[in-house]
Design a protein around this motif. Structure first.
Motif, PDB file in Angstrom:
ATOM      1  N   ARG A   1       0.828  -1.201   0.000  1.00  0.00           N
ATOM      2  CA  ARG A   1       0.000   0.000   0.000  1.00  0.00           C
ATOM      3  C   ARG A   1       0.863   1.253   0.000  1.00  0.00           C
ATOM      4  N   SER A   2       2.054   1.136   0.570  1.00  0.00           N
ATOM      5  CA  SER A   2       3.026   2.233   0.586  1.00  0.00           C
ATOM      6  C   SER A   2       4.381   1.618   0.914  1.00  0.00           C
ATOM      7  N   GLN A   3       5.392   2.446   1.084  1.00  0.00           N
ATOM      8  CA  GLN A   3       6.721   1.934   1.405  1.00  0.00           C
ATOM      9  C   GLN A   3       6.860   1.505   2.869  1.00  0.00           C
ATOM     10  N   VAL A   4       5.794   1.697   3.644  1.00  0.00           N
ATOM     11  CA  VAL A   4       5.813   1.255   5.046  1.00  0.00           C
ATOM     12  C   VAL A   4       4.615   0.362   5.369  1.00  0.00           C
ATOM     13  N   LEU A   5       3.825   0.020   4.355  1.00  0.00           N
ATOM     14  CA  LEU A   5       2.633  -0.787   4.580  1.00  0.00           C
ATOM     15  C   LEU A   5       2.566  -1.859   3.500  1.00  0.00           C
ATOM     16  N   SER A   6       2.634  -3.129   3.922  1.00  0.00           N
ATOM     17  CA  SER A   6       2.689  -4.248   2.984  1.00  0.00           C
ATOM     18  C   SER A   6       1.426  -5.095   3.071  1.00  0.00           C
ATOM     19  N   ARG A   7       1.070  -5.684   1.938  1.00  0.00           N
ATOM     20  CA  ARG A   7      -0.091  -6.573   1.871  1.00  0.00           C
ATOM     21  C   ARG A   7       0.366  -7.868   1.214  1.00  0.00           C
ATOM     22  N   TYR A   8       0.208  -8.994   1.926  1.00  0.00           N
ATOM     23  CA  TYR A   8       0.635 -10.289   1.429  1.00  0.00           C
ATOM     24  C   TYR A   8      -0.541 -11.263   1.447  1.00  0.00           C
ATOM     25  N   TYR A   9      -0.527 -12.188   0.486  1.00  0.00           N
ATOM     26  CA  TYR A   9      -1.595 -13.178   0.384  1.00  0.00           C
ATOM     27  C   TYR A   9      -0.992 -14.558   0.129  1.00  0.00           C
ATOM     28  N   ILE A  10      -1.672 -15.590   0.628  1.00  0.00           N
ATOM     29  CA  ILE A  10      -1.375 -16.966   0.238  1.00  0.00           C
ATOM     30  C   ILE A  10      -2.680 -17.686  -0.054  1.00  0.00           C
ATOM     31  N   GLN A  11      -2.643 -18.565  -1.025  1.00  0.00           N
ATOM     32  CA  GLN A  11      -3.799 -19.398  -1.357  1.00  0.00           C
ATOM     33  C   GLN A  11      -4.004 -20.428  -0.258  1.00  0.00           C
ATOM     34  N   VAL A  12      -5.257 -20.567   0.202  1.00  0.00           N
ATOM     35  CA  VAL A  12      -5.579 -21.545   1.247  1.00  0.00           C
ATOM     36  C   VAL A  12      -6.882 -22.254   0.880  1.00  0.00           C
ATOM     37  N   PRO A  13      -7.134 -23.449   1.427  1.00  0.00           N
ATOM     38  CA  PRO A  13      -8.413 -24.130   1.193  1.00  0.00           C
ATOM     39  C   PRO A  13      -9.570 -23.314   1.781  1.00  0.00           C
ATOM     40  N   LEU A  14     -10.746 -23.450   1.191  1.00  0.00           N
ATOM     41  CA  LEU A  14     -11.917 -22.733   1.690  1.00  0.00           C
ATOM     42  C   LEU A  14     -12.308 -23.176   3.094  1.00  0.00           C
ATOM     43  N   THR A  15     -11.851 -24.350   3.494  1.00  0.00           N
ATOM     44  CA  THR A  15     -12.181 -24.861   4.831  1.00  0.00           C
ATOM     45  C   THR A  15     -11.337 -24.218   5.926  1.00  0.00           C
ATOM     46  N   ASP A  16     -10.253 -23.525   5.560  1.00  0.00           N
ATOM     47  CA  ASP A  16      -9.384 -22.904   6.564  1.00  0.00           C
ATOM     48  C   ASP A  16     -10.098 -21.751   7.266  1.00  0.00           C
ATOM     49  N   LYS A  17      -9.745 -21.546   8.518  1.00  0.00           N
ATOM     50  CA  LYS A  17     -10.275 -20.444   9.312  1.00  0.00           C
ATOM     51  C   LYS A  17      -9.132 -19.480   9.661  1.00  0.00           C
ATOM     52  N   VAL A  18      -9.454 -18.205   9.695  1.00  0.00           N
ATOM     53  CA  VAL A  18      -8.442 -17.194  10.011  1.00  0.00           C
ATOM     54  C   VAL A  18      -7.788 -17.493  11.361  1.00  0.00           C
ATOM     55  N   GLU A  19      -8.602 -17.932  12.314  1.00  0.00           N
ATOM     56  CA  GLU A  19      -8.101 -18.165  13.672  1.00  0.00           C
ATOM     57  C   GLU A  19      -7.015 -19.231  13.722  1.00  0.00           C
ATOM     58  N   ALA A  20      -7.006 -20.103  12.715  1.00  0.00           N
ATOM     59  CA  ALA A  20      -6.012 -21.182  12.695  1.00  0.00           C
ATOM     60  C   ALA A  20      -4.660 -20.708  12.168  1.00  0.00           C
ATOM     61  N   TRP A  21      -4.622 -19.512  11.654  1.00  0.00           N
ATOM     62  CA  TRP A  21      -3.391 -18.986  11.068  1.00  0.00           C
ATOM     63  C   TRP A  21      -2.804 -17.878  11.950  1.00  0.00           C
ATOM     64  N   GLY A  22      -1.875 -18.260  12.807  1.00  0.00           N
ATOM     65  CA  GLY A  22      -1.135 -17.253  13.552  1.00  0.00           C
ATOM     66  C   GLY A  22      -0.164 -16.531  12.632  1.00  0.00           C
ATOM     67  N   ASP A  23       0.348 -15.411  13.084  1.00  0.00           N
ATOM     68  CA  ASP A  23       1.276 -14.637  12.251  1.00  0.00           C
ATOM     69  C   ASP A  23       2.510 -15.449  11.866  1.00  0.00           C
ATOM     70  N   ASP A  24       3.082 -16.166  12.826  1.00  0.00           N
ATOM     71  CA  ASP A  24       4.298 -16.946  12.540  1.00  0.00           C
ATOM     72  C   ASP A  24       4.027 -18.005  11.468  1.00  0.00           C
ATOM     73  N   ALA A  25       2.869 -18.650  11.549  1.00  0.00           N
ATOM     74  CA  ALA A  25       2.528 -19.685  10.568  1.00  0.00           C
ATOM     75  C   ALA A  25       2.355 -19.057   9.183  1.00  0.00           C
ATOM     76  N   PHE A  26       1.741 -17.891   9.130  1.00  0.00           N
ATOM     77  CA  PHE A  26       1.552 -17.224   7.836  1.00  0.00           C
ATOM     78  C   PHE A  26       2.890 -16.876   7.200  1.00  0.00           C
ATOM     79  N   TRP A  27       3.770 -16.223   7.960  1.00  0.00           N
ATOM     80  CA  TRP A  27       5.061 -15.809   7.402  1.00  0.00           C
ATOM     81  C   TRP A  27       5.886 -17.022   6.965  1.00  0.00           C
ATOM     82  N   ALA A  28       5.820 -18.091   7.739  1.00  0.00           N
ATOM     83  CA  ALA A  28       6.584 -19.292   7.391  1.00  0.00           C
ATOM     84  C   ALA A  28       6.089 -19.885   6.073  1.00  0.00           C
ATOM     85  N   GLU A  29       4.768 -19.930   5.896  1.00  0.00           N
ATOM     86  CA  GLU A  29       4.215 -20.488   4.664  1.00  0.00           C
ATOM     87  C   GLU A  29       4.498 -19.584   3.470  1.00  0.00           C
TER      88      GLU A  29
END
Length: 390
Positions: free
Chosen positions: A214-242
């Motif tokens: 969004r800017s040089q200090v604001l980043s937006r990242y995405y990963i493809q996940v199954p529709l069955t996944d829930k946001v609550e199951a994805w901690g920040d560390d797990a997201f960055w690792a994937e």
């Protein structure tokens, strides 16, 4: 209350049309179901076609966009551990895109409506269009327990996929086309320096990923996940690792991680409603069509609707010419279906499909190989990505 145009929906589409018409002396009101804070809390697209940026300037809303937005002349495609650059500027005849968050764009539009004394009603409940096939349509809504009637010449439905406008078209008139994809995008917004000055689209055996900003200090990242996944199951560390697993090693090595300030899963779908007009009702944006975010066509497709509606209404009020209004649906849909095709193509080429047979996987790889080896194919991509002519 009497206005010339009643606009249902206070997102960027409705606000932009209201602002453009106001500057030409055409009286409008915008009815928004939610509060301004709620609308501005939505995290959405951030890649604007050059035509959209030009329209914002015409609406006298482009000063901050031009100052803070970032011009991107290309993007990267990551595949097989390497990056391949797509030169949009070169292959589109000198055009580019502008990276500027939808939240900021909407904020600019709200401020413009405030500055010009525009009528924008928030927390409008039970908004209902009436008599759409008559010469005197009207819209009712409730505010503070009172029912208010808005008489108007035309109604514009810019109230999104779940809004009331499309539902006001009889079922025997409306035809809907839809494709639902078997995955979603898990998106994270972080207050970190972007990993790349340009977007990186990632094709990987573990699934698609996107590095955006969004800017040089604001980043937006995405990963493809199954529709069955829930946001609550994805901690920040797990997201960055994937995310790192899907990036080329040199990109993963320079990725700066941090706490997420927003995290959500968006399902991917393609949707088109036909026609986009009924009597004196005109649909615009997500009320009529949705695309997967892969090709950055969603907000930009809404802008093309507004461009056509704006000029059609100018012709009606200034010259008594109704040809633009009568031809709006056909003209808008012709461009929308091209955007649908492009978004479908990008999505099919870059994502991992769980039930696809090996033959289709090989075709997918061949499609990408051909794109990266052919200047003609890259010209076609660039032409669509920077925006087809209105």
């Amino acid at each position: 209350m009497k206005v010339q145009v009643c606009i249902i929906g206070g997102g960027p589409s409705g606000l932009l049309l209201s602002q453009l018409l106001h500057l030409k002396g055409i009286d409008t009101i915008v009815l928004e179901k939610y509060s301004r804070d709620h609308v501005l809390a939505r995290i959405r697209a951030g890649v604007l076609e050059h035509g959209f940026a030009k329209l914002m300037r015409e609406a006298q809303c482009g000063e901050r966009m031009d100052r803070e937005g970032e011009i991107h002349n290309g993007f990267e495609i990551a595949h097989d551990g390497v990056l391949s650059h797509i030169d949009l500027h070169k292959h589109s005849g000198g055009n580019s895109v502008l990276v500027y968050g939808q939240t900021e764009l909407t904020r600019d539009l709200y401020e413009a409506r405030d500055r010009f004394g525009g009528k924008v009603v928030h927390n409008a409940e039970d908004v209902t269009p009436h008599e759409l096939t008559s010469d005197r349509p009207y819209v009712t809504y409730r505010s503070n327990g009172e029912t208010i009637r808005v008489d108007c010449d035309y109604v514009v439905g810019a109230d999104g996929f779940h809004g009331v406008s499309r539902k006001s078209i009889p079922k025997d008139v409306l035809r809907e086309y839809e494709k639902v994809y078997p995955f979603g995008w898990l998106g994270v917004l972080s207050r970190t320096k972007p990993v790349s000055p340009e977007l990186i689209y990632v094709k990987h055996e573990r699934g698609f990923a996107l590095c955006s900003l969004r800017s040089q200090v604001l980043s937006r990242y995405y990963i493809q996940v199954p529709l069955t996944d829930k946001v609550e199951a994805w901690g920040d560390d797990a997201f960055w690792a994937e995310l790192k697993r899907r990036l080329p090693d040199d990109v993963a090595g320079r990725l700066i991680t941090g706490p997420s300030i927003e995290k959500s899963i968006a399902p991917l779908r393609s949707f088109v409603a036909e026609p986009m007009s009924y009597g004196r009702l005109f649909l615009a944006g997500d009320a009529a069509h949705i695309v997967p975010p892969t090709g950055a066509r969603g907000l930009n497709s809404a802008a093309s609707d507004i461009y056509y509606l704006y000029h059609a209404m100018l012709a009606h009020y200034q010259r008594g010419d109704d040809s633009g209004l009568k031809g709006y649906s056909a003209k808008a849909l012709a461009r929308i279906w091209k955007a649908q095709r492009f978004s479908w193509w990008m999505t099919m080429m870059l994502h991992r499909f769980p039930d696809r047979i090996e033959y289709e996987d090989r075709l997918q790889q061949t499609e990408l190989d051909y794109l990266l080896s052919s200047e003609t194919a890259q010209r076609l991509l660039a032409e669509n990505y920077v925006g087809l002519p209105f």
